[in-house]
Motif scaffolding. Sequence first.
Motif, PDB file in Angstrom:
ATOM      1  N   GLU A  49       0.826  -1.203   0.000  1.00 21.56           N
ATOM      2  CA  GLU A  49       0.000   0.000   0.000  1.00 21.56           C
ATOM      3  C   GLU A  49       0.865   1.259   0.000  1.00 21.56           C
ATOM      4  O   GLU A  49       0.545   2.245  -0.671  1.00 21.56           O
ATOM      5  CB  GLU A  49      -0.932  -0.009   1.209  1.00 21.56           C
ATOM      6  CG  GLU A  49      -2.015  -1.088   1.120  1.00 21.56           C
ATOM      7  CD  GLU A  49      -2.841  -1.195   2.392  1.00 21.56           C
ATOM      8  OE1 GLU A  49      -2.538  -0.465   3.366  1.00 21.56           O
ATOM      9  OE2 GLU A  49      -3.784  -2.010   2.410  1.00 21.56           O
ATOM     10  N   GLN A  52       2.298   1.548  -3.533  1.00 22.63           N
ATOM     11  CA  GLN A  52       1.243   1.961  -4.463  1.00 22.63           C
ATOM     12  C   GLN A  52       0.938   3.445  -4.314  1.00 22.63           C
ATOM     13  O   GLN A  52       0.750   4.148  -5.310  1.00 22.63           O
ATOM     14  CB  GLN A  52      -0.007   1.126  -4.238  1.00 22.63           C
ATOM     15  CG  GLN A  52       0.133  -0.324  -4.687  1.00 22.63           C
ATOM     16  CD  GLN A  52      -1.040  -1.192  -4.286  1.00 22.63           C
ATOM     17  OE1 GLN A  52      -1.703  -0.929  -3.271  1.00 22.63           O
ATOM     18  NE2 GLN A  52      -1.327  -2.230  -5.059  1.00 22.63           N
ATOM     19  N   CYS A  61       3.643   3.544 -13.023  1.00 20.51           N
ATOM     20  CA  CYS A  61       2.871   2.316 -12.952  1.00 20.51           C
ATOM     21  C   CYS A  61       2.691   1.871 -11.501  1.00 20.51           C
ATOM     22  O   CYS A  61       3.645   1.860 -10.726  1.00 20.51           O
ATOM     23  CB  CYS A  61       3.577   1.221 -13.763  1.00 20.51           C
ATOM     24  SG  CYS A  61       2.768  -0.392 -13.684  1.00 20.51           S
ATOM     25  N   PRO A  63       2.184  -0.958  -8.871  1.00 21.71           N
ATOM     26  CA  PRO A  63       2.385  -2.413  -8.783  1.00 21.71           C
ATOM     27  C   PRO A  63       1.180  -3.104  -8.158  1.00 21.71           C
ATOM     28  O   PRO A  63       0.446  -2.520  -7.362  1.00 21.71           O
ATOM     29  CB  PRO A  63       3.622  -2.549  -7.910  1.00 21.71           C
ATOM     30  CG  PRO A  63       3.636  -1.302  -7.087  1.00 21.71           C
ATOM     31  CD  PRO A  63       3.080  -0.226  -7.968  1.00 21.71           C
ATOM     32  N   SER A  64       1.017  -4.374  -8.495  1.00 16.90           N
ATOM     33  CA  SER A  64      -0.113  -5.148  -7.987  1.00 16.90           C
ATOM     34  C   SER A  64       0.298  -6.149  -6.918  1.00 16.90           C
ATOM     35  O   SER A  64      -0.562  -6.703  -6.219  1.00 16.90           O
ATOM     36  CB  SER A  64      -0.791  -5.893  -9.138  1.00 16.90           C
ATOM     37  OG  SER A  64       0.137  -6.757  -9.792  1.00 16.90           O
ATOM     38  N   ALA A  65       1.600  -6.413  -6.782  1.00 17.40           N
ATOM     39  CA  ALA A  65       2.067  -7.393  -5.809  1.00 17.40           C
ATOM     40  C   ALA A  65       3.493  -7.057  -5.391  1.00 17.40           C
ATOM     41  O   ALA A  65       4.194  -6.285  -6.066  1.00 17.40           O
ATOM     42  CB  ALA A  65       2.008  -8.802  -6.390  1.00 17.40           C
ATOM     43  N   GLY A 101       3.847  -6.569 -11.543  1.00 18.85           N
ATOM     44  CA  GLY A 101       2.675  -5.983 -12.169  1.00 18.85           C
ATOM     45  C   GLY A 101       2.955  -4.751 -13.006  1.00 18.85           C
ATOM     46  O   GLY A 101       2.031  -4.128 -13.529  1.00 18.85           O
ATOM     47  N   CYS A 102       4.233  -4.375 -13.142  1.00 14.12           N
ATOM     48  CA  CYS A 102       4.624  -3.224 -13.965  1.00 14.12           C
ATOM     49  C   CYS A 102       5.739  -3.644 -14.923  1.00 14.12           C
ATOM     50  O   CYS A 102       6.501  -4.579 -14.626  1.00 14.12           O
ATOM     51  CB  CYS A 102       5.108  -2.075 -13.089  1.00 14.12           C
ATOM     52  SG  CYS A 102       3.802  -1.311 -12.100  1.00 14.12           S
TER      53      CYS A 102
END
Length: 230
Positions: A49, A52, A61, A63-65, A101-102
């Motif tokens: 978090e 992000q 970008c 990230p998702s993980a 994720g990027c």
Amino acid sequence: MHRAAFFVALSLLPAAALAQDAAYRRFLEQTNAAAPPPALDALRQPALETLQGNARGEGRCVPSALTLERLESATAVRVITQSVRAGQIRNGWTFYGRAAGCPEPFLGHFLAARMADGSLRVLLVNEGETLANPSLMRDMGHLAALAATNFVRRAAPACDGADLRMGPTRIVDRSRLGAYAHGAYFSGSWREAWTFTVCGRRVEVPVSFTADAQGGADYSVEGTAARILD
């Protein structure tokens, strides 16, 4: 928290030097016994978090993980020691996180603190690898940023530095690194290269450190050796 804001947050805490005496060693042992490190799984979501939020603020970008690694004690880091003694936190640790994720790889260096109420707080210290602990990053950050801005101003005098952002750091070389305990080197020297983006240009600034016997280090910003990457 934006990476620049990290240095502001740390600057609010005291910065007294500490001797490596028997009483201090007992303090380190007692602090780590009373507040052991958290599991990496407990740090993953707050670290993600935080990362992000930084990515959104910087317009890159998101990230998702995040895969975490290298959880280490930071009790001997000056800002952690002083905060524990002031009753603000129970203990602190550093760790790295690799984002997914990027398109571009991202390695984040994080600081985690167990707050006085038992909660965990996670800050993004910098992008990339470093041997400088968070207190040294605080001490050096504004000097290296100023060197980067001044270097760009030589070619672009109108540069006001309003878009200044710290980028990746990397370790250039190390020599005779000696004792390391709870987040701080107590002997040895090393050099790093810190990257900044300012006025649309990426600048790499060499910095050097020589550890002292108190968990800190003498440091130097080699502004004249800076170079523009693009």
